[in-house]
Design a protein around this motif. Structure first.
Motif, short mmCIF file in Angstrom:
data_model
loop_
_atom_site.label_atom_id
_atom_site.label_comp_id
_atom_site.label_asym_id
_atom_site.label_seq_id
_atom_site.Cartn_x
_atom_site.Cartn_y
_atom_site.Cartn_z
N CYS A 15 0.91 -1.07 0.12
CA CYS A 15 0.09 -0.02 -0.24
C CYS A 15 0.88 1.24 -0.07
CB CYS A 15 -1.02 0.11 1.04
SG CYS A 15 -2.08 -1.26 1.27
N GLN A 16 0.39 2.22 -0.40
CA GLN A 16 1.13 3.52 -0.45
C GLN A 16 1.77 3.95 1.07
OE1 GLN A 16 -1.04 6.81 -2.32
NE2 GLN A 16 0.67 8.05 -2.37
N GLU A 17 2.97 4.28 0.84
CA GLU A 17 3.44 4.44 2.29
C GLU A 17 2.69 5.93 2.85
OE1 GLU A 17 5.68 3.20 3.86
OE2 GLU A 17 5.98 1.48 2.53
N ARG A 18 2.52 5.75 4.18
CA ARG A 18 1.75 6.96 4.75
C ARG A 18 2.57 7.42 6.02
NH1 ARG A 18 -3.03 6.78 2.77
NH2 ARG A 18 -3.89 4.62 2.04
N GLU A 19 2.58 8.55 6.38
CA GLU A 19 3.19 9.07 7.66
C GLU A 19 2.87 8.37 8.88
OE1 GLU A 19 4.17 13.64 5.71
OE2 GLU A 19 2.99 13.53 7.64
N GLY A 20 3.84 8.61 9.78
CA GLY A 20 3.45 7.98 11.13
C GLY A 20 3.87 6.49 11.21
N GLN A 119 -8.99 6.83 11.32
CA GLN A 119 -9.99 5.63 11.22
C GLN A 119 -9.98 4.58 12.34
OE1 GLN A 119 -9.06 4.53 7.01
NE2 GLN A 119 -11.06 5.69 6.45
N GLN A 120 -11.06 4.00 12.20
CA GLN A 120 -11.24 2.77 13.38
C GLN A 120 -11.05 1.43 12.74
OE1 GLN A 120 -13.68 2.35 17.06
NE2 GLN A 120 -15.02 1.55 15.39
N LEU A 149 -6.50 4.54 14.66
CA LEU A 149 -5.07 4.68 14.08
C LEU A 149 -4.85 6.19 14.54
CD1 LEU A 149 -4.70 2.63 11.21
CD2 LEU A 149 -4.10 1.86 13.56
N GLY A 150 -3.36 6.37 14.75
CA GLY A 150 -2.82 7.64 14.77
C GLY A 150 -2.78 8.27 16.26
N ASN A 151 -3.23 7.54 17.44
CA ASN A 151 -3.32 8.31 18.46
C ASN A 151 -2.34 7.34 19.48
OD1 ASN A 151 -4.74 5.96 19.11
ND2 ASN A 151 -6.66 7.07 19.56
N LYS A 152 -1.50 6.69 19.14
CA LYS A 152 -0.39 5.78 19.58
C LYS A 152 -1.07 4.81 20.85
CE LYS A 152 3.04 9.43 19.12
NZ LYS A 152 4.18 10.32 19.71
#
Length: 221
Positions: A15-20, A119-120, A149-152
């Protein structure tokens, strides 16, 4: 619900690389845990096993494989050569390894878009230790895990591994200690070790914040 069959032929996906970056269940994935020539690939987590020789490595590998056999691990399960804090991972060429140290095997690719920050993700997982003992399973708990995702909120290696999965996909993750959960008296793990997770991504949901009067929450659907 019975665990799915993780013995199917593996496939690869990108999949396309994403930040984080990328109690029992919470501790495991939530932050608050003779080699066949030409078939297996030794990958070292922290250099050579100190004071080891081919005979010792062979013996340690055989010991690990015996423990895993007694624990009925699934096919293509990685082996671990551990001597003290020094560990080598022995896995087939079907596994991919990233610069972060995370290793993974796509068992089924799935369809649709990869999840994004905010997103969940709804997923099942089975967690194993280095001896192949099953240490956690959402299947046995009777309900999948849900996390945004994204909140560690996830163990770094787990979040990295699930970020480029697609709904319906199944993947095995080999998470090195540096990407694993914290350790200590208040956690399940008393020492740094590799963890292996079989993950099934069920679905990805969009989320939005809702405010009613003085009350605010996030709903996902």
């Amino acid at each position: 619900m019975q665990p799915p069959d993780f013995l199917q032929e593996s496939k690869r996906t990108k999949c396309q690389e994403r930040e984080g970056n990328g109690s029992r269940r919470k501790v495991l994935i939530f932050m608050i845990p003779l080699v066949s020539s030409g078939l297996l690939d030794s990958l070292s987590a922290s250099g050579k096993v100190k004071g080891s020789n081919p005979y010792n490595e062979k013996r340690l590998l055989e010991q690990n494989k015996k423990m895993q056999a007694a624990n009925n691990v699934p096919n293509d399960f990685p082996s671990f050569i551990r001597e003290g804090f020094q560990v080598k991972v022995v896995a087939s060429d079907n596994y991919q390894k990233r610069d972060s140290g995370l290793m993974y095997l796509d068992i089924e690719v799935g369809n649709g878009d990869c999840p994004r920050d905010g997103q969940q993700v709804i997923f099942h997982y089975i967690g194993y230790n280095e001896s192949g003992r099953r240490i956690d399973s959402t299947y046995l708990q009777g309900s999948p895990a849900k996390i945004r995702l994204g909140n560690k909120a996830l163990v770094p290696g787990f979040e990295e591994g699930i970020r480029d999965m697609r709904p319906g996909g199944k993947r095995r993750l080999i998470i090195p200690p540096e990407l694993g959960p914290p350790v200590g008296p208040s956690t399940f793990f008393s020492s740094k070790q590799f963890e292996v997770f079989d993950v099934e991504l069920l679905s990805v949901q969009d989320c939005q914040r809702r405010t009613i009067g003085f009350y605010s929450d996030v709903i996902c659907n």
